[in-house]
Structures are given as C-alpha cells and as structure tokens.
Motif scaffolding. Structure first.
Motif, mmCIF file in Angstrom:
data_model
loop_
_atom_site.group_PDB
_atom_site.id
_atom_site.type_symbol
_atom_site.label_atom_id
_atom_site.label_comp_id
_atom_site.label_asym_id
_atom_site.label_seq_id
_atom_site.Cartn_x
_atom_site.Cartn_y
_atom_site.Cartn_z
ATOM 1 N N HIS A 13 0.849 -1.194 0.000
ATOM 2 C CA HIS A 13 0.000 0.000 0.000
ATOM 3 C C HIS A 13 0.880 1.238 0.000
ATOM 4 C CE1 HIS A 13 -3.534 -2.440 0.303
ATOM 5 N NE2 HIS A 13 -2.976 -3.124 1.282
ATOM 6 N N SER A 14 0.578 2.144 -0.924
ATOM 7 C CA SER A 14 1.484 3.284 -1.119
ATOM 8 C C SER A 14 1.534 4.198 0.107
ATOM 9 C CB SER A 14 1.078 4.072 -2.357
ATOM 10 O OG SER A 14 -0.272 4.424 -2.229
ATOM 11 N N VAL A 15 0.557 4.090 1.002
ATOM 12 C CA VAL A 15 0.579 4.963 2.191
ATOM 13 C C VAL A 15 1.572 4.476 3.249
ATOM 14 C CG1 VAL A 15 -1.797 5.830 2.008
ATOM 15 C CG2 VAL A 15 -1.353 3.674 3.226
ATOM 16 N N ALA A 16 2.145 3.282 3.042
ATOM 17 C CA ALA A 16 2.960 2.665 4.109
ATOM 18 C C ALA A 16 4.064 3.603 4.623
ATOM 19 C CB ALA A 16 3.554 1.354 3.620
ATOM 20 N N SER A 17 4.800 4.263 3.729
ATOM 21 C CA SER A 17 5.902 5.117 4.179
ATOM 22 C C SER A 17 5.386 6.340 4.915
ATOM 23 C CB SER A 17 6.749 5.572 2.989
ATOM 24 O OG SER A 17 7.365 4.446 2.437
ATOM 25 N N ALA A 18 4.317 6.933 4.397
ATOM 26 C CA ALA A 18 3.745 8.118 5.056
ATOM 27 C C ALA A 18 3.232 7.737 6.445
ATOM 28 C CB ALA A 18 2.619 8.694 4.202
ATOM 29 N N VAL A 19 2.618 6.573 6.549
ATOM 30 C CA VAL A 19 2.097 6.128 7.847
ATOM 31 C C VAL A 19 3.262 5.862 8.804
ATOM 32 C CG1 VAL A 19 0.857 4.252 9.024
ATOM 33 C CG2 VAL A 19 -0.089 5.258 6.942
ATOM 34 N N TYR A 20 4.345 5.273 8.284
ATOM 35 C CA TYR A 20 5.532 5.017 9.122
ATOM 36 C C TYR A 20 6.032 6.338 9.725
ATOM 37 C CZ TYR A 20 10.076 2.947 10.413
ATOM 38 O OH TYR A 20 11.181 2.490 11.096
ATOM 39 N N ASN A 21 6.106 7.386 8.876
ATOM 40 C CA ASN A 21 6.549 8.697 9.376
ATOM 41 C C ASN A 21 5.582 9.245 10.407
ATOM 42 O OD1 ASN A 21 8.594 8.543 7.618
ATOM 43 N ND2 ASN A 21 7.794 10.012 6.138
ATOM 44 N N GLU A 22 4.282 9.095 10.111
ATOM 45 C CA GLU A 22 3.270 9.623 11.036
ATOM 46 C C GLU A 22 3.355 8.932 12.397
ATOM 47 O OE1 GLU A 22 -1.280 10.558 10.116
ATOM 48 O OE2 GLU A 22 -0.960 8.619 11.079
ATOM 49 N N ARG A 23 3.592 7.632 12.379
ATOM 50 C CA ARG A 23 3.696 6.910 13.649
ATOM 51 C C ARG A 23 4.895 7.407 14.460
ATOM 52 N NH1 ARG A 23 -0.427 6.362 12.106
ATOM 53 N NH2 ARG A 23 -1.682 4.502 11.712
ATOM 54 N N GLN A 24 6.012 7.687 13.773
ATOM 55 C CA GLN A 24 7.175 8.214 14.496
ATOM 56 C C GLN A 24 6.825 9.559 15.127
ATOM 57 O OE1 GLN A 24 10.849 8.223 12.265
ATOM 58 N NE2 GLN A 24 10.986 6.014 12.408
#
Ligand code: GLA
Length: 395
Positions: A225-236
């Motif tokens: 899912h293309s949101v994976a990297s953005a979500v990873y950043n958001e979680r940090q």
C-alpha cells in the motif's frame, strides 16, 4: 530482475569467474531476516526479537591495486563503479547506492579503503520485508573491512548501516523517518537456529534457541500500500508527540501509570500508539522468556496478540495481512501468526510445527480465494550472520 530459487557458494564463484575471467579471492555471505516479535518498538528504544533466514546476499570479491570498486550484479545484469580515492557522489537510488553509501560512511570515520572487483548475487526475495538491503549493507561493510584490514563488531556494522540509510540514502529524500538499526544488527550477528533478543536502547543482544520441531514461515501478501511510508513517518511523529506529553525522552521510559495519567491530555490515536509500544515491549520480553522456557505455544499466542495490537492500537495492518494471518491460524500446525515489519502490505510471519506439509498449499489456496492475490510463502531456518570466507588463503 531474474528470479532465483537456491544460491550456492559455487554459483557465486562461477558467477565471478564468468564476469572477471579469474577466481575470486574471498566470498561474503549475509542472510536476510524476519522479525518474530517487536514491531515499531525499535525507534522507540524498545525490544525486538528477529531471526536470520536461510536466503542470503553474496559477494565474490577480488582485491584491486587501486581505489576502483567495480561491482557486477548478476540479478540486475548491470555493472557499477566508483573510486574510493575520489569524490563520492550520490546518484539515483539503486542497489549500488547501498554499497557506495557504505564506503562513504567508513571514509567519514577515516577507515582505510581499497578498491575491488565483485559480483553481487542473492536469493533474498526483494520487497518482501526480509531485509535484502540491510544484508547488502552488511556484506559491503564486511568486504571493505576484510580488504582494509580492520575489524567491525556487529554493533559497529549496525550503526554504520543506519548512517547509510538515514544520511546517504536519505539525502534529498522527502521522507523524514529515521530507520532503526536492528535489521543490520540481526543480519550481522544472527546465529544458526537462534533468534536474537535486541534491546534497541543500547543495542545489547542475546541469542536464544528457536523451539525444536518448529519452523518460521514468511507469508508475503504480495500487497503493497502506497501509504505505508507516510504512515511510518506519522507513527514516528505520534510517538514523539506522546514523549512530549508524558515528559520522557523515549517511550522506553514511559510506564502504564504515566500513560493512564496522561490519557486525558492526548488524542485517542496517540494513546493507542503508546499502548501498543508498552504492550509490545512486554510481549517481546515474554516471547524471549517463552524461548528460554521452551514453551512454543506461549510464544505463538504472544504472536497473535502482537498482531491484534498492531492492527487495532498501532493501526499498521491491512486487509491482506489480517486475512493471511487469520488463514494461517486456521491451520492445525500453526502456533501463532502476526504481521511483521512496517506493515500496510509486505509480509506476515507464522510459527509452525515442522510437520506442516500442506501449510503452504492451504494458506495459498484460501488467501487467493479471499483476496485474488498470489502469496509467496517461504519456510525459514535461521543461519549464521554475515561472514567472510577466504578461498585461496591469499587475496
Ligand atoms: C521497518 C524498519 C524497521 C522497523 C520496522 C517496524 O521495517 O526498517 O527498523 O522500524 O519497520 O518494526
């Protein structure tokens, strides 16, 4: 890219001979890894419990008399070169930048580097969350150390690899996430038939025997899912915001009492993120205890609980990961299953009794029926971390 099933030492030697018309002086092999427990804990100074796998990145190497590094990738059918005595410039983000980035990180610390010719081969599936890039970094660092006559500990390797990811590869990148160090550490320090409990606070690690009569299965969902990297950043960011609210420098130092008291001052989503980190750290240590106590059923139950925490509290799972883990749990040989790594696509991992002959067919069939996707299922054995093997006694 060419698909490769099994890769042997002789194939690497032959690959080198074919390309360079001489024999390599030595080989380096570094396995990929899968994380059995502890996700999104590493950048919060917590605990992780990964194991190496039996698929690896290999280089066949021969020293040169100058500073030129010339590497032929058999899988990508391409050759790249740079000069360690010249100015290193970052080009496009390709496999080659991991190697150049390692040279850069070592040169920053004044390690003596020498040029070499190498073939690069591997059978770690790429894009499946099995750390093929960390294995490539560890391999490259070991090659430079062997030729430069210096020693790097597994912890040195992990920290250098992190610099490569965050500073060299991160150059000019829009992503602001800071990747952890555990992938490189397990690829470098892994041991046959063992998992490693890593404390990401100080990178101390302890090898633990994997349960006899069991095998780990990596279940690649074939979904990204293309949101994976953005979500990873958001979680940090959410974890950092929680630290501010709780008055701690890292969630490692947060307690359940602090979280309960701070609940009213934080959005519900941030509260759940912290709840995952606290519970995942407890589960990871409990899973390590289950290995010591040889209770694989307890280990499996903790894997299931970890998945649900990642699904509901940390919210990094997805339909495909929930589906494949649920199907896996429905098989009688499965002790437990969870998503592994960043999430939102990628792979899950299951712990199975070894006599699970039809597990792969069972999961593949049901997963295809429910999602329309073809999963890639790999049964894994833990193998030795990154190693140099000299071939003729003289490079
Ligand atoms: C990615 C990162 C790891 C870790 C996981 C989540 O795989 O590379 O360092 O943060 O996500 O556990």
């Amino acid at each position: 890219m060419k698909k490769r099933e099994i890769l042997t030492k002789n194939e690497v030697i032959e690959g080198f001979r074919e390309h360079f018309k001489v024999a390599p002086g030595f080989l380096v092999r570094t396995p990929g890894r899968v994380n059995l427990m502890g996700d999104h804990t590493d950048y919060n100074g917590g605990f992780v419990l990964p194991m190496t796998i039996d698929k690896a990145v290999w280089m066949g190497v021969r020293q040169r008399g100058d500073g030129v590094v010339r590497i032929y990738s058999v899988d990508y059918e391409g050759e790249c070169r740079f000069d360690v005595h010249g100015e290193l410039k970052k080009d496009q983000n390709t496999w080659f930048e991991y190697i150049k980035g390692c040279a850069w990180a070592l040169l920053q610390k004044n390690f003596p580097l020498s040029g070499f010719d190498a073939v690069l081969m591997g059978d770690v599936p790429q894009g499946s969350g099995l750390s093929s890039s960390a294995a490539l970094e560890v391999t490259s660092l070991l090659v430079f150390a062997e030729l430069g006559g210096f020693e790097l500990s597994a912890t040195d390797i992990a920290r250098l690899g992190q610099e490569v990811e965050n500073q060299w590869l991160g150059l000019g990148s829009k992503l602001e996430s800071k990747f952890g160090v555990t992938d490189q550490l397990i690829c470098a320090a892994g041991q046959a038939d063992k998992a490693l409990l890593i404390d990401c606070n100080d990178l101390e690690y302890r090898p633990l025997d994997l349960p006899e009569g069991t095998v780990a299965a990596v279940l690649d969902t074939a979904a990204h899912h293309s949101v994976a990297s953005a979500v990873y950043n958001e979680r940090q960011e959410q974890c950092q915001a929680a630290c501010k609210i709780l008055g701690v420098s890292s969630l490692r130092n947060a307690t359940q009492e602090m979280l309960d008291a701070g609940k009213k001052n934080m959005p519900d989503a941030v509260f759940r993120r912290v709840r995952h980190i606290l519970s995942e750290n407890l589960r990871t240590r409990a899973a390590a205890a289950a290995l010591r106590e040889k209770t694989p059923d307890v280990f499996g139950k903790l894997m299931d609980e970890s998945h649900f925490s990642l699904q509901y509290d940390f919210e990094v799972s997805c339909f495909e990961l929930d589906t494949i883990t649920s199907i896996a749990r429905g098989h009688s040989a499965c002790l437990g299953a969870r998503m592994t790594g960043k999430g939102l696509g990628g792979s899950a991992v299951a712990l199975l009794y070894t006599e699970a002959d039809d597990f792969t067919d069972y999961v593949s069939k049901h997963y295809r029926q429910q999602t329309g996707r073809f999963p890639n299922i790999t049964l894994c054995r833990a193998t030795e971390g990154g190693r140099v093997e000299k071939l003729q006694g003289k490079i």
